[in-house]
Each structure stands twice: as structure tokens, then as C-alpha cells.
Design a protein around this motif. Structure first.
Motif, mmCIF file in Angstrom:
data_model
loop_
_atom_site.group_PDB
_atom_site.id
_atom_site.type_symbol
_atom_site.label_atom_id
_atom_site.label_comp_id
_atom_site.label_asym_id
_atom_site.label_seq_id
_atom_site.Cartn_x
_atom_site.Cartn_y
_atom_site.Cartn_z
ATOM 1 N N LEU A 9 -66.102 -49.096 40.525
ATOM 2 C CA LEU A 9 -65.876 -48.417 41.757
ATOM 3 C C LEU A 9 -65.458 -49.341 42.840
ATOM 4 O O LEU A 9 -65.646 -50.514 42.805
ATOM 5 N N ALA A 10 -64.957 -48.739 43.880
ATOM 6 C CA ALA A 10 -64.574 -49.547 44.991
ATOM 7 C C ALA A 10 -64.519 -48.658 46.169
ATOM 8 O O ALA A 10 -63.963 -47.599 46.104
ATOM 9 N N VAL A 11 -65.059 -49.037 47.269
ATOM 10 C CA VAL A 11 -64.966 -48.181 48.408
ATOM 11 C C VAL A 11 -64.969 -48.962 49.653
ATOM 12 O O VAL A 11 -64.999 -50.135 49.684
ATOM 13 N N GLY A 12 -65.075 -48.238 50.718
ATOM 14 C CA GLY A 12 -65.360 -48.895 51.930
ATOM 15 C C GLY A 12 -64.198 -48.721 52.819
ATOM 16 O O GLY A 12 -63.148 -48.359 52.411
ATOM 17 N N LEU A 13 -64.393 -49.003 54.034
ATOM 18 C CA LEU A 13 -63.276 -49.015 54.906
ATOM 19 C C LEU A 13 -63.533 -49.971 55.989
ATOM 20 O O LEU A 13 -64.274 -50.902 55.829
ATOM 21 N N LEU A 14 -62.982 -49.684 57.022
ATOM 22 C CA LEU A 14 -62.741 -50.713 57.976
ATOM 23 C C LEU A 14 -63.541 -50.550 59.223
ATOM 24 O O LEU A 14 -64.333 -49.677 59.401
ATOM 25 N N VAL A 15 -63.195 -51.411 60.144
ATOM 26 C CA VAL A 15 -63.953 -51.446 61.374
ATOM 27 C C VAL A 15 -63.148 -50.810 62.486
ATOM 28 O O VAL A 15 -61.952 -50.999 62.575
ATOM 29 N N SER A 193 -64.259 -47.142 47.689
ATOM 30 C CA SER A 193 -65.512 -47.142 46.921
ATOM 31 C C SER A 193 -66.342 -48.393 47.175
ATOM 32 O O SER A 193 -67.107 -48.814 46.324
ATOM 33 N N ARG A 194 -66.234 -48.972 48.337
ATOM 34 C CA ARG A 194 -66.967 -50.218 48.598
ATOM 35 C C ARG A 194 -68.482 -50.064 48.500
ATOM 36 O O ARG A 194 -69.142 -50.915 47.911
ATOM 37 N N PRO A 195 -69.106 -49.025 49.060
ATOM 38 C CA PRO A 195 -70.562 -48.887 48.875
ATOM 39 C C PRO A 195 -70.954 -48.738 47.408
ATOM 40 O O PRO A 195 -71.960 -49.287 46.969
ATOM 41 N N LEU A 196 -70.151 -48.028 46.657
ATOM 42 C CA LEU A 196 -70.417 -47.888 45.227
ATOM 43 C C LEU A 196 -70.241 -49.225 44.512
ATOM 44 O O LEU A 196 -71.030 -49.597 43.640
ATOM 45 N N GLU A 197 -69.213 -49.958 44.887
ATOM 46 C CA GLU A 197 -69.008 -51.266 44.276
ATOM 47 C C GLU A 197 -70.148 -52.219 44.613
ATOM 48 O O GLU A 197 -70.523 -53.058 43.788
ATOM 49 N N ALA A 198 -70.677 -52.098 45.826
ATOM 50 C CA ALA A 198 -71.829 -52.934 46.188
ATOM 51 C C ALA A 198 -73.021 -52.599 45.312
ATOM 52 O O ALA A 198 -73.764 -53.490 44.870
ATOM 53 N N LEU A 199 -73.219 -51.309 45.032
ATOM 54 C CA LEU A 199 -74.303 -50.901 44.138
ATOM 55 C C LEU A 199 -74.049 -51.424 42.730
ATOM 56 O O LEU A 199 -74.977 -51.919 42.064
ATOM 57 N N VAL A 203 -76.479 -53.808 40.555
ATOM 58 C CA VAL A 203 -76.969 -53.447 39.222
ATOM 59 C C VAL A 203 -76.658 -54.550 38.220
ATOM 60 O O VAL A 203 -77.521 -54.980 37.434
ATOM 61 N N ASP A 204 -75.432 -55.028 38.249
ATOM 62 C CA ASP A 204 -75.013 -56.029 37.269
ATOM 63 C C ASP A 204 -75.638 -57.394 37.513
ATOM 64 O O ASP A 204 -75.638 -58.248 36.627
ATOM 65 N N ALA A 205 -76.167 -57.610 38.732
ATOM 66 C CA ALA A 205 -76.786 -58.890 39.054
ATOM 67 C C ALA A 205 -78.256 -58.956 38.665
ATOM 68 O O ALA A 205 -78.842 -60.045 38.649
ATOM 69 N N VAL A 206 -78.861 -57.806 38.357
ATOM 70 C CA VAL A 206 -80.272 -57.805 37.967
ATOM 71 C C VAL A 206 -80.416 -58.493 36.606
ATOM 72 O O VAL A 206 -79.713 -58.125 35.659
ATOM 73 N N PRO A 207 -81.299 -59.489 36.460
ATOM 74 C CA PRO A 207 -81.451 -60.176 35.176
ATOM 75 C C PRO A 207 -81.857 -59.202 34.074
ATOM 76 O O PRO A 207 -82.767 -58.394 34.246
ATOM 77 N N GLN A 208 -81.136 -59.261 32.977
ATOM 78 C CA GLN A 208 -81.429 -58.414 31.829
ATOM 79 C C GLN A 208 -81.577 -59.306 30.597
ATOM 80 O O GLN A 208 -81.095 -60.434 30.582
ATOM 81 N N TYR A 209 -82.184 -58.761 29.569
ATOM 82 C CA TYR A 209 -82.444 -59.582 28.399
ATOM 83 C C TYR A 209 -81.889 -58.886 27.155
ATOM 84 O O TYR A 209 -80.683 -58.786 26.985
ATOM 85 N N ASP A 210 -82.730 -58.403 26.287
ATOM 86 C CA ASP A 210 -82.236 -57.816 25.048
ATOM 87 C C ASP A 210 -81.595 -56.454 25.252
ATOM 88 O O ASP A 210 -80.826 -56.000 24.409
ATOM 89 N N PHE A 211 -81.929 -55.788 26.367
ATOM 90 C CA PHE A 211 -81.359 -54.486 26.667
ATOM 91 C C PHE A 211 -80.873 -54.502 28.116
ATOM 92 O O PHE A 211 -81.579 -54.983 29.001
ATOM 93 N N SER A 212 -79.696 -53.977 28.356
ATOM 94 C CA SER A 212 -79.206 -53.913 29.728
ATOM 95 C C SER A 212 -78.248 -52.745 29.874
ATOM 96 O O SER A 212 -77.627 -52.302 28.898
ATOM 97 N N LYS A 213 -78.167 -52.245 31.088
ATOM 98 C CA LYS A 213 -77.193 -51.212 31.420
ATOM 99 C C LYS A 213 -76.383 -51.708 32.606
ATOM 100 O O LYS A 213 -76.945 -52.113 33.619
ATOM 101 N N THR A 214 -75.090 -51.702 32.449
ATOM 102 C CA THR A 214 -74.211 -52.201 33.499
ATOM 103 C C THR A 214 -73.209 -51.123 33.886
ATOM 104 O O THR A 214 -73.021 -50.119 33.177
ATOM 105 N N LEU A 215 -72.561 -51.352 35.020
ATOM 106 C CA LEU A 215 -71.559 -50.434 35.554
ATOM 107 C C LEU A 215 -70.284 -51.205 35.823
ATOM 108 O O LEU A 215 -70.304 -52.417 36.032
#
Length: 337
Positions: A9-15, A193-199, A203-215
Motif C-alpha cells: 500500500l501507499a498513501v498519504g498526501l501533502l501539507v 496509501s501512506r498511512p497504510l504503508e506506514a502500518l 508490521v514487517d518490522a516486528v521481529p518474527q521467528y518460525d512463523f510470520s505474517k507480512t504485508l
């Protein structure tokens, strides 16, 4: 024919900005991100001074940059209903692309807009942030995703792939086959989709081990679903794909995915990754709200598939691609022994 979509995803806009004397304020990123979360918006907040200029500039000031008959029509129109969008300004008789450039020049000379507003191209007023995001997208996006973003401009998509890397949105706009609809599609894909991309990043930065779910938001679905052979592959279940894009042996279900199905898969990945509350609630809520905005009322094609690259690990993947605008997201459940 490679036509499904791509992911993440990617979102967001401007100022927001605009005015006659003061440099635009960068005060509120939150306001900026909420202001441009619509595919219909044609003026970045940093360029809002263009609208202010046409609504408040005196007849004499506007007449210094535009023909008098055009100024008369603008002034008469704003007296009835102030302009709110660039499209409304463009609809005034005599306000073609060349006149919009003149209007932009006047707004810049009169300090209504500044360097944070790059300018007007293909009837979009884009910010410096937009410009950078569009260039980055076009320079890195996969063939599959780009053709899904530009479903009615395949020649334009092919031209972009052949001409990249680009250094400006203006050069992208100037490419053969890229017009007002195509540039808006690219802007939306790059910025909405910047807020979604931030999420997703959280999610992908959370340390995972034998099982993980990524976006993922931007990815090459073709490579995942069709092109790359794996050590072992499950039988995909796909929906809405053209026959030439459907993997061999796939089960084809008749119904497309809807917003609820997409949200359920994304939420499942978020909940799993955030089981220890490692992701700030504000990031989760903003990202999911953004996802809801982008998917409400939409229909999605895609696939559920699984594969292994070795005997000791595997992936279970869900891919969703908007059937009209190419917005896409992928979830990936990874396991290893």
C-alpha cells in the motif's frame, strides 16, 4: 497477458499551504495526510494557493497574467460560487492548459504558491512530495503493477518502462501515451496509501521467528503467482483473472473479492504481528482507516496460493488487485521448521 495487479500500500498526501505573503506552513502532517486521501482531489495542499489566487486576486492582478475576457469570466464565476478545484477553473471558457500555466506563473509571482508546489501538469497541481513519490513509483514499479495502474494506457505504461529512470513528473507526463487520466492514476498509486504503508512497514518490522505474517503494497504478482518455479507449489485459487493470467491448474472461483475480504486478510496479518502490542495504536487505526477508504465499494481480482522454496519452509499468500485502478495488497504467511 500480464494483467493482475501488484501489491502493498501507499498513501498519504501533502501539507497545506497558500497565501500572498507568507511561506506555506508545514504545521500539520496529519492534516496533510487526511486532506489528500481522495482520488478526486486535483490540487495538493501545497498548491492550494492557486485556488486562493483565482478566488481572491483582483481583476487587475489577474489581468496581468491572463487575457481580459478570461479574467472577466473567472471573476463573474467566483462571484456566484468560489472555485474549489482545478477542474472547475479549467472548465471556464478559455482556461486551457496554456492558461493554467499562466495562472500558475501569476500565483507564483504573487507568492500564493512556493517551491513546495511543483506546478500544474495534466490538470493536476502537485507538490514536491507528490513529485518525488510519483518518480520513485514509476522508476521502481514492476511491469505487472504498472499495467494494472494504467489499464487503459498500456502503450503509455510500456513507454514509461522503456524510458525510465525519470527525474521529474513533468518528464513522465510528457511521455507518449500518458495523459490526464494516466497521470492521476500514477499520482493516486504513489501517494494515496501512506498511512497504510506506514502500518505495513510497522508490521514487517516486528521481529518474527518460525512463523510470520507480512504485508506488501507494491510487488510483482506475476513473479509470485505465475512466472517463478518453486520447489513445491500448492493449487492456487484465483478470481477475476484473464485466462492468460490464470496459473495452470488453478481453481477459478466465480466471485471477486470485496472490501470486507481484503480487510479481513490484512487485519489477520496485523493482529498476528501485533500480538505483543509492539505497533502503536495510532499507526494501526490510521492504516486500517486508510485501507477502508481505498477499498470501500471496490472489487478485487487476485489469488490465494502457497509455495515452498525448500523442504523446510513455505509461504501462504493472498493477493488482491482492484479491477479498475490497480490498487493492490498482498499478505504472506511464512513458516519454517
Amino acid at each position: 497477458m500480464r494483467h493482475l495487479g501488484s501489491a502493498v500500500l501507499a498513501v498519504g498526501l501533502l501539507v497545506g499551504c497558500g497565501g500572498t505573503d507568507v511561506e506555506p506552513s508545514l504545521e500539520s502532517v496529519e492534516r496533510a495526510q487526511s486532506a489528500l486521501t481522495s482520488t478526486d482531489v486535483d490540487v495538493a495542499p501545497e498548491c492550494q494557493g492557486l485556488i486562493t489566487f483565482v478566488n481572491t486576486g483582483s481583476y487587475a492582478t489577474l489581468d496581468a497574467y491572463l487575457p481580459s475576457d478570461v479574467v472577466t469570466r473567472l471573476v463573474n464565476q467566483r462571484a456566484t460560487a468560489p472555485f474549489a478545484t482545478l477542474a472547475q477553473v479549467s472548465a471556464v471558457q478559455g482556461m486551457g492548459p496554456a492558461r493554467l500555466e499562466q495562472l500558475e506563473g501569476g500565483a507564483r509571482a504573487q507568492s500564493y504558491i512556493h517551491a513546495s508546489c511543483v506546478g500544474v501538469m495534466d490538470e493536476l497541481a502537485i507538490s514536491a512530495d507528490d513529485d518525488a513519490a510519483i518518480v520513485a513509483l514509476v522508476n521502481t514499479v514492476s511491469d505487472s503493477e504498472l499495467h494494472d495502474i494504467l489499464p487503459d494506457a498500456w502503450n503509455g505504461a510500456s513507454n514509461l518502462l522503456g524510458l525510465r529512470p525519470f527525474t521529474s513528473t513533468q518528464a513522465i507526463s510528457d511521455a507518449a501515451g500518458i495523459g490526464t487520466v494516466s497521470l492521476r492514476n500514477l499520482r493516486n498509486a504513489a501517494t494515496l496509501s501512506r498511512p497504510l504503508e506506514a502500518l505495513i512497514a510497522a508490521v514487517d518490522a516486528v521481529p518474527q521467528y518460525d512463523f510470520s505474517k507480512t504485508l506488501a503494497r507494491h510487488f510483482d504478482w506475476w513473479a509470485i503467482v505465475v512466472a517463478n518455479p518453486h520447489y513445491r507449489e500448492g493449487t492456487p485459487t484465483c478470481f477475476g483473472l484473464e485466462p492468460t493470467s490464470t496459473p495452470y491448474g488453478a481453481t477459478v472461483r466465480p466471485n471477486l473479492a470485496d472490501a470486507a475480504e481484503v480487510r479481513a486478510k490484512v487485519l489477520d496479518a496485523v493482529t498476528f504481528a501485533n500480538r505483543n502490542n509492539a505497533i502503536p495504536s495510532s499507526v494501526v487505526s490510521a492504516g486500517l482507516a486508510n485501507l477502508d477508504m481505498l477499498t470501500a465499494g471496490r472489487s478485487f481480482k487476485g489469488c490465494y496460493t502457497s509455495y515452498q522454496d525448500d523442504p523446510w519452509s513455505g509461504h501462504q499468500v493472498a493477493i488482491f488487485v482492484d479491477t479498475v485502478n490497480g490498487f493492490s495488497v498482498m499478505t504472506d504467511f511464512y513458516w519454517s521448521e
